[in-house]
Every structure is written in C-alpha cells, then in structure tokens.
Motif scaffolding. Structure first.
Motif, PDB file in Angstrom:
ATOM      1  N   ILE A 224      24.296  52.801  15.532  1.00 20.83           N
ATOM      2  CA  ILE A 224      24.578  54.120  14.941  1.00 20.83           C
ATOM      3  C   ILE A 224      24.071  55.216  15.873  1.00 20.83           C
ATOM      4  CG2 ILE A 224      24.083  55.663  13.011  1.00 20.83           C
ATOM      5  CD1 ILE A 224      23.966  53.136  11.216  1.00 20.83           C
ATOM      6  N   ALA A 225      22.828  55.102  16.318  1.00 23.97           N
ATOM      7  CA  ALA A 225      22.269  56.106  17.230  1.00 23.97           C
ATOM      8  C   ALA A 225      23.034  56.130  18.551  1.00 23.97           C
ATOM      9  CB  ALA A 225      20.786  55.839  17.460  1.00 23.97           C
ATOM     10  N   GLU A 226      23.427  54.963  19.028  1.00 26.33           N
ATOM     11  CA  GLU A 226      24.197  54.895  20.270  1.00 26.33           C
ATOM     12  C   GLU A 226      25.545  55.601  20.123  1.00 26.33           C
ATOM     13  OE1 GLU A 226      24.367  50.694  20.964  1.00 26.33           O
ATOM     14  OE2 GLU A 226      22.216  50.578  21.367  1.00 26.33           O
ATOM     15  N   ALA A 227      26.200  55.412  18.985  1.00 23.70           N
ATOM     16  CA  ALA A 227      27.498  56.060  18.749  1.00 23.70           C
ATOM     17  C   ALA A 227      27.351  57.576  18.698  1.00 23.70           C
ATOM     18  CB  ALA A 227      28.122  55.534  17.455  1.00 23.70           C
ATOM     19  N   ILE A 228      26.286  58.050  18.085  1.00 25.91           N
ATOM     20  CA  ILE A 228      26.048  59.495  18.006  1.00 25.91           C
ATOM     21  C   ILE A 228      25.804  60.064  19.407  1.00 25.91           C
ATOM     22  CG2 ILE A 228      24.413  61.248  17.181  1.00 25.91           C
ATOM     23  CD1 ILE A 228      24.183  59.477  14.596  1.00 25.91           C
ATOM     24  N   ARG A 229      24.984  59.382  20.206  1.00 16.72           N
ATOM     25  CA  ARG A 229      24.742  59.846  21.576  1.00 16.72           C
ATOM     26  C   ARG A 229      26.028  59.806  22.408  1.00 16.72           C
ATOM     27  NH1 ARG A 229      19.603  58.312  20.699  1.00 16.72           N
ATOM     28  NH2 ARG A 229      19.952  56.093  20.972  1.00 16.72           N
ATOM     29  N   ALA A 230      26.806  58.763  22.251  1.00 17.70           N
ATOM     30  CA  ALA A 230      28.048  58.632  23.026  1.00 17.70           C
ATOM     31  C   ALA A 230      29.004  59.780  22.716  1.00 17.70           C
ATOM     32  CB  ALA A 230      28.715  57.287  22.742  1.00 17.70           C
ATOM     33  N   GLU A 231      29.118  60.141  21.439  1.00 10.44           N
ATOM     34  CA  GLU A 231      29.988  61.268  21.079  1.00 10.44           C
ATOM     35  C   GLU A 231      29.448  62.564  21.667  1.00 10.44           C
ATOM     36  OE1 GLU A 231      33.026  63.601  19.579  1.00 10.44           O
ATOM     37  OE2 GLU A 231      32.913  61.431  19.892  1.00 10.44           O
ATOM     38  N   GLY A 232      28.139  62.750  21.609  1.00  7.36           N
ATOM     39  CA  GLY A 232      27.533  63.946  22.188  1.00  7.36           C
ATOM     40  C   GLY A 232      27.760  64.036  23.680  1.00  7.36           C
ATOM     41  N   LEU A 233      27.710  62.897  24.359  1.00  9.41           N
ATOM     42  CA  LEU A 233      27.914  62.869  25.811  1.00  9.41           C
ATOM     43  C   LEU A 233      29.328  63.279  26.208  1.00  9.41           C
ATOM     44  CD1 LEU A 233      25.909  59.692  26.813  1.00  9.41           C
ATOM     45  CD2 LEU A 233      25.562  62.011  27.703  1.00  9.41           C
ATOM     46  N   ARG A 234      30.273  63.130  25.310  1.00  5.72           N
ATOM     47  CA  ARG A 234      31.648  63.574  25.594  1.00  5.72           C
ATOM     48  C   ARG A 234      31.716  65.091  25.728  1.00  5.72           C
ATOM     49  NH1 ARG A 234      36.414  61.479  23.261  1.00  5.72           N
ATOM     50  NH2 ARG A 234      36.219  63.239  21.844  1.00  5.72           N
ATOM     51  N   LYS A 235      30.711  65.780  25.163  1.00  2.00           N
ATOM     52  CA  LYS A 235      30.720  67.243  25.159  1.00  2.00           C
ATOM     53  C   LYS A 235      29.672  67.864  26.071  1.00  2.00           C
ATOM     54  CE  LYS A 235      32.780  67.257  20.681  1.00  2.00           C
ATOM     55  NZ  LYS A 235      32.711  67.539  19.292  1.00  2.00           N
ATOM     56  N   THR A 236      28.534  67.189  26.219  1.00  2.00           N
ATOM     57  CA  THR A 236      27.472  67.729  27.069  1.00  2.00           C
ATOM     58  C   THR A 236      26.615  66.598  27.627  1.00  2.00           C
ATOM     59  OG1 THR A 236      25.496  69.125  27.189  1.00  2.00           O
ATOM     60  CG2 THR A 236      25.974  68.128  25.047  1.00  2.00           C
ATOM     61  N   PRO A 237      26.294  66.650  28.921  1.00  3.02           N
ATOM     62  CA  PRO A 237      25.430  65.612  29.490  1.00  3.02           C
ATOM     63  C   PRO A 237      24.019  65.639  28.908  1.00  3.02           C
ATOM     64  CG  PRO A 237      25.982  67.274  31.146  1.00  3.02           C
ATOM     65  CD  PRO A 237      26.776  67.590  29.923  1.00  3.02           C
ATOM     66  N   ARG A 238      23.635  66.737  28.306  1.00  2.00           N
ATOM     67  CA  ARG A 238      22.291  66.830  27.725  1.00  2.00           C
ATOM     68  C   ARG A 238      22.111  65.937  26.504  1.00  2.00           C
ATOM     69  NH1 ARG A 238      20.773  73.232  28.327  1.00  2.00           N
ATOM     70  NH2 ARG A 238      20.885  73.245  30.603  1.00  2.00           N
ATOM     71  N   ALA A 239      23.197  65.436  25.948  1.00  2.00           N
ATOM     72  CA  ALA A 239      23.081  64.512  24.816  1.00  2.00           C
ATOM     73  C   ALA A 239      22.314  63.251  25.212  1.00  2.00           C
ATOM     74  CB  ALA A 239      24.461  64.156  24.277  1.00  2.00           C
ATOM     75  N   ALA A 240      22.293  62.936  26.496  1.00  2.00           N
ATOM     76  CA  ALA A 240      21.552  61.767  26.975  1.00  2.00           C
ATOM     77  C   ALA A 240      20.051  61.930  26.778  1.00  2.00           C
ATOM     78  CB  ALA A 240      21.862  61.516  28.449  1.00  2.00           C
ATOM     79  N   LEU A 241      19.597  63.142  26.557  1.00  2.00           N
ATOM     80  CA  LEU A 241      18.167  63.402  26.370  1.00  2.00           C
ATOM     81  C   LEU A 241      17.715  63.136  24.938  1.00  2.00           C
ATOM     82  CD1 LEU A 241      17.915  66.724  28.408  1.00  2.00           C
ATOM     83  CD2 LEU A 241      17.626  64.368  29.216  1.00  2.00           C
ATOM     84  N   GLY A 242      18.662  62.922  24.033  1.00  2.00           N
ATOM     85  CA  GLY A 242      18.323  62.663  22.631  1.00  2.00           C
ATOM     86  C   GLY A 242      17.756  61.268  22.446  1.00  2.00           C
TER      87      GLY A 242
END
Length: 160
Positions: free
Chosen positions: A94-112
C-alpha cells in the motif's frame, strides 16, 4: 466504512496552522459515503502519535485509520516510527503504491517514508502531509481500500 483521521503536525496541534490535508481526507470520506469516526490532531512526537493510533484502533470505532503528516526526512518526522511501533502486521504494498503514484508527479515523493499495516481489525495508512500528496494517496486508496478493509475485517470477498 468507518474512517478516522489523525493529523500529525506541531502547527496544527498548536492551533497555529490550518489542517488543509485533514480537511481533504474528511471530504474524501464523505464523498465516498463513509462515516467519519473521529478526526484529531497531535504534535510531531512519537508518544502522542503512537498513543492516538493505538487508541483509535483498539476501541474498534474505525475500519480505516488515515494519518497525514510527519512522514518526511526532518528530525521531527516520526509518524512512520510511531506507526511501526503499534502495527501487528505491515502492508508494504500500500505504501509502495502511494509512493509510486507520487513519483509520477514529483521526484520528491521518493523522500516519503509513510507506512501501512494492520492493528487488530483496523487498516492504518500513513499519507504525506501536503495536500497534493494526500490527494495522490487517496486516489490510490480509492481503487482497493474497500476490498482491503473487507479482508482485514475477515469478510468474505471474491478474488476477481
């Protein structure tokens, strides 16, 4: 579905800042026809976060507990540690899916560093603190959260 919302923020807990992300989650809850079980705010401190998480799960008033805030890299971002301390079982996908979606919009999602998992019969999901991150996370959850909660609650579901 009964949903509790826990905002982790020093500023919001002190009343110095508006809880835009918590409000966004509350709107999502109502739009989906779910019931808001509780909405509360705690400061960025491991003890109060863990205590709130445990209480909300253990009183069996919510099926889904969504947190917002405290998942980044600053020294005060301790939501993942507090969450890990109270979970019975992790749900890393679940957390991985949320980060993956965020990464589609901003590379900073990798910091979550948000986590997801189960305590008792409650699904717990850490969302980012920003309204954009929350929106992305809720979009991901919308696809499978009903099924996930049914599984956590031990309800029969098909495997379609």
């Amino acid at each position: 579905m009964r949903v509790a919302v826990l905002t982790v923020s020093d500023g919001v807990a002190a009343g110095a800042r508006e809880d835009a992300s918590g409000a966004l989650i509350e709107d999502w809850v109502r739009q989906r026809g779910y019931r808001l079980a509780e909405r509360l705010h705690v400061p960025d401190e491991t003890g109060p976060i863990a205590a709130a998480l445990a209480r909300l799960c253990d009183q069996d008033d919510c099926d889904l507990l969504l947190t917002t805030g405290g998942t980044g890299l600053t020294p005060r971002d301790v939501t993942p540690e507090a969450t890990c301390a109270v979970l019975d079982r992790p749900a890393p996908g679940i957390a991985e899916a949320i980060r993956a979606e965020g990464l589609r919009k901003t590379p900073r999602a990798a910091l979550g560093r948000g986590l997801a998992g189960v305590r008792g019969a409650t699904l717990v999901v850490n969302l980012p603190g920003s309204p954009g991150g929350v929106s992305d996370g809720l979009d991901v959850l919308s696809v499978f959260v009903d099924h996930a909660v049914d599984l956590v609650r031990g309800r029969f579901t098909s495997h379609d």
